[in-house]
Design a protein around this motif. Structure first.
Motif, PDB file in Angstrom:
ATOM      1  N   THR A   1       4.432  -1.713  -7.696  1.00  0.00           N
ATOM      2  CA  THR A   1       3.114  -1.187  -7.816  1.00  0.00           C
ATOM      3  C   THR A   1       2.435  -1.506  -6.432  1.00  0.00           C
ATOM      4  OG1 THR A   1       0.937  -1.798  -9.330  1.00  0.00           O
ATOM      5  CG2 THR A   1       2.465  -3.593  -8.731  1.00  0.00           C
ATOM      6  N   HIS A   2       0.967  -1.033  -6.436  1.00  0.00           N
ATOM      7  CA  HIS A   2       0.130  -1.319  -5.215  1.00  0.00           C
ATOM      8  C   HIS A   2      -1.037  -2.197  -5.931  1.00  0.00           C
ATOM      9  CE1 HIS A   2      -1.696   2.248  -7.336  1.00  0.00           C
ATOM     10  NE2 HIS A   2      -2.881   1.780  -6.975  1.00  0.00           N
ATOM     11  N   ASP A   3      -1.207  -2.539  -7.028  1.00  0.00           N
ATOM     12  CA  ASP A   3      -1.949  -3.114  -7.789  1.00  0.00           C
ATOM     13  C   ASP A   3      -1.626  -4.739  -7.975  1.00  0.00           C
ATOM     14  OD1 ASP A   3      -3.791  -4.402  -9.700  1.00  0.00           O
ATOM     15  OD2 ASP A   3      -4.315  -2.215 -10.583  1.00  0.00           O
TER      16      ASP A   3
ATOM     17  N   GLU B   1       0.881  -1.240   0.022  1.00  0.00           N
ATOM     18  CA  GLU B   1      -0.060   0.042  -0.174  1.00  0.00           C
ATOM     19  C   GLU B   1       0.831   1.044  -0.017  1.00  0.00           C
ATOM     20  OE1 GLU B   1      -0.439  -0.181   4.946  1.00  0.00           O
ATOM     21  OE2 GLU B   1      -2.172  -0.624   3.774  1.00  0.00           O
TER      22      GLU B   1
ATOM     23  N   GLU C   1       5.349   2.430 -10.306  1.00  0.00           N
ATOM     24  CA  GLU C   1       3.860   2.749 -10.631  1.00  0.00           C
ATOM     25  C   GLU C   1       3.664   3.533 -12.138  1.00  0.00           C
ATOM     26  OE1 GLU C   1       1.566   1.799  -9.004  1.00  0.00           O
ATOM     27  OE2 GLU C   1       2.155   1.923  -6.706  1.00  0.00           O
TER      28      GLU C   1
ATOM     29  N   ARG D   1      -2.733   1.030 -20.435  1.00  0.00           N
ATOM     30  CA  ARG D   1      -1.830   0.371 -19.274  1.00  0.00           C
ATOM     31  C   ARG D   1      -1.525  -0.933 -19.864  1.00  0.00           C
ATOM     32  NH1 ARG D   1      -5.857   0.089 -14.754  1.00  0.00           N
ATOM     33  NH2 ARG D   1      -5.367   2.377 -14.754  1.00  0.00           N
TER      34      ARG D   1
ATOM     35  N   VAL E   1      -9.024  -6.830  -4.109  1.00  0.00           N
ATOM     36  CA  VAL E   1      -8.968  -6.719  -5.672  1.00  0.00           C
ATOM     37  C   VAL E   1     -10.453  -6.737  -6.277  1.00  0.00           C
ATOM     38  CG1 VAL E   1      -8.184  -7.805  -7.706  1.00  0.00           C
ATOM     39  CG2 VAL E   1      -6.602  -7.632  -5.649  1.00  0.00           C
TER      40      VAL E   1
ATOM     41  N   SER F   1      -3.156  -7.074  -9.403  1.00  0.00           N
ATOM     42  CA  SER F   1      -3.822  -7.789 -10.529  1.00  0.00           C
ATOM     43  C   SER F   1      -2.595  -7.467 -11.786  1.00  0.00           C
ATOM     44  CB  SER F   1      -4.964  -7.142 -11.216  1.00  0.00           C
ATOM     45  OG  SER F   1      -4.891  -5.729 -11.264  1.00  0.00           O
TER      46      SER F   1
ATOM     47  N   SER G   1       0.053   3.566 -13.327  1.00  0.00           N
ATOM     48  CA  SER G   1      -1.099   4.186 -12.449  1.00  0.00           C
ATOM     49  C   SER G   1      -1.822   5.358 -13.051  1.00  0.00           C
ATOM     50  CB  SER G   1      -0.393   4.401 -10.930  1.00  0.00           C
ATOM     51  OG  SER G   1       0.251   5.410 -11.047  1.00  0.00           O
TER      52      SER G   1
END
Length: 294
Positions: free
Chosen positions: A199-201, A42, A168, A178, A245, A203, A171
């Motif tokens: 990244t914080h993503d 995060e 990132e 993307r 997610v 997926s 983002s």
């Protein structure tokens, strides 16, 4: 290729620097040639701080970073092998200059007498799927965020780098752009480029990376092969991230708390416990666990 050993960053905070804040504490992992390692966590978990230390933008408090077995010394030779691309592509350009000025700066520093410079640029732009006629001699505001981001990757490719720190980088892009950038990174990986994908993503990390490092409050809580970390998450923080997610036609669910600690059952005193080959996890209560803090 790149190795971090017990990497730590401590900031002095408060009035007159009388207090300290540990932004990164004892982080260790590596990135091999042709491998994408996803660093996930995060905001405020220490991801970008690690990226900046790797790139030599901020000093290390303790620990080591080595590249090809040699301690990192930021400078011209190092940056010829290691480059970074950051979250906001617009902030990397001066709006009063044309966007391809970033190429001219590379030429002045590394290739002042190159006679095949135009050919080099065309090759780099082709590698990132850009048409020279559409992006050269344009100001930043005349290009999209995706085009600007790919120009920055092309700039790195002009140096024939071995490692890209991608912080990132998707983002601020729309969904269609993307996936283009992610597919580009996958193509570059196939050519032997190592990538640290910050990244914080989850997926996106799952889509791209062979290995995943999950960071929380500056410490690694779980890491290993992506399929194992995502397929059988053992740390409650990893489970919380996965439960957050978004899924089509499905509501979010709270991750079930973990009552037991793997350390207490195994007698392990290290910070990370290897639960299976290619999968390590930290104590579920790392901040207060008497085993890991005693």
């Amino acid at each position: 290729m790149l190795r971090l050993d017990d990497l730590t960053k401590v900031y002095k905070v408060g009035a007159f620097g009388g207090k300290t804040l540990t932004a990164v504490g004892g982080v260790s992992f590596d990135v091999a040639p042709g491998e994408v390692v996803s660093l996930i966590g995060e905001s405020g978990s220490g991801k970008t701080t690690i990226g900046k230390m790797i790139l030599g933008l901020i000093p290390i408090t303790s620990g080591t970073i080595t590249f090809d077995g040699v301690p990192v010394k930021p400078g011209k030779a190092y940056y010829r092998n290691v480059q970074g691309v950051f979250q906001d592509p617009f902030s990397s350009y001066n709006p009063v200059f044309k966007a391809d000025r970033v190429f001219r700066m590379i030429r002045e520093e590394y290739f002042p007498s190159a006679r095949d410079w135009d050919e080099r640029i065309e090759t780099a732009l082709s590698a990132v799927r850009l048409n020279p006629g559409q992006v050269l001699n344009k100001f930043p505001h005349q290009l999209s965020g995706g085009q600007l981001q790919r120009l920055l990757i092309a700039r790195a490719l002009l140096l024939d780098i071995k490692l890209l720190v991608a912080d990132e980088i998707t983002s601020m892009l729309d969904a269609s752009t993307r996936i283009d950038v992610l597919n580009l990174l996958a193509d570059l990986k196939a050519r032997g480029l190592g990538v640290l994908y910050i990244t914080h993503d989850l997926s996106l990390g799952n889509y791209l990376a062979e290995r995943t490092v999950v960071l929380r409050h500056g410490s690694v809580v779980e890491m290993g092969l992506t399929e194992k970390v995502f397929g059988d998450p053992l740390h409650p923080y990893t489970r919380q991230l996965l439960s957050a997610v978004p899924r089509l036609r499905s509501s979010w669910e709270e991750a079930a708390p973990v009552e037991t600690c793997l350390y207490h059952d195994s007698g392990t005193t290290g910070r990370l416990l290897e639960v299976e080959e290619g999968h390590q996890v930290a104590c579920a209560h790392l901040a207060t666990c008497p085993v890991t803090t005693g």
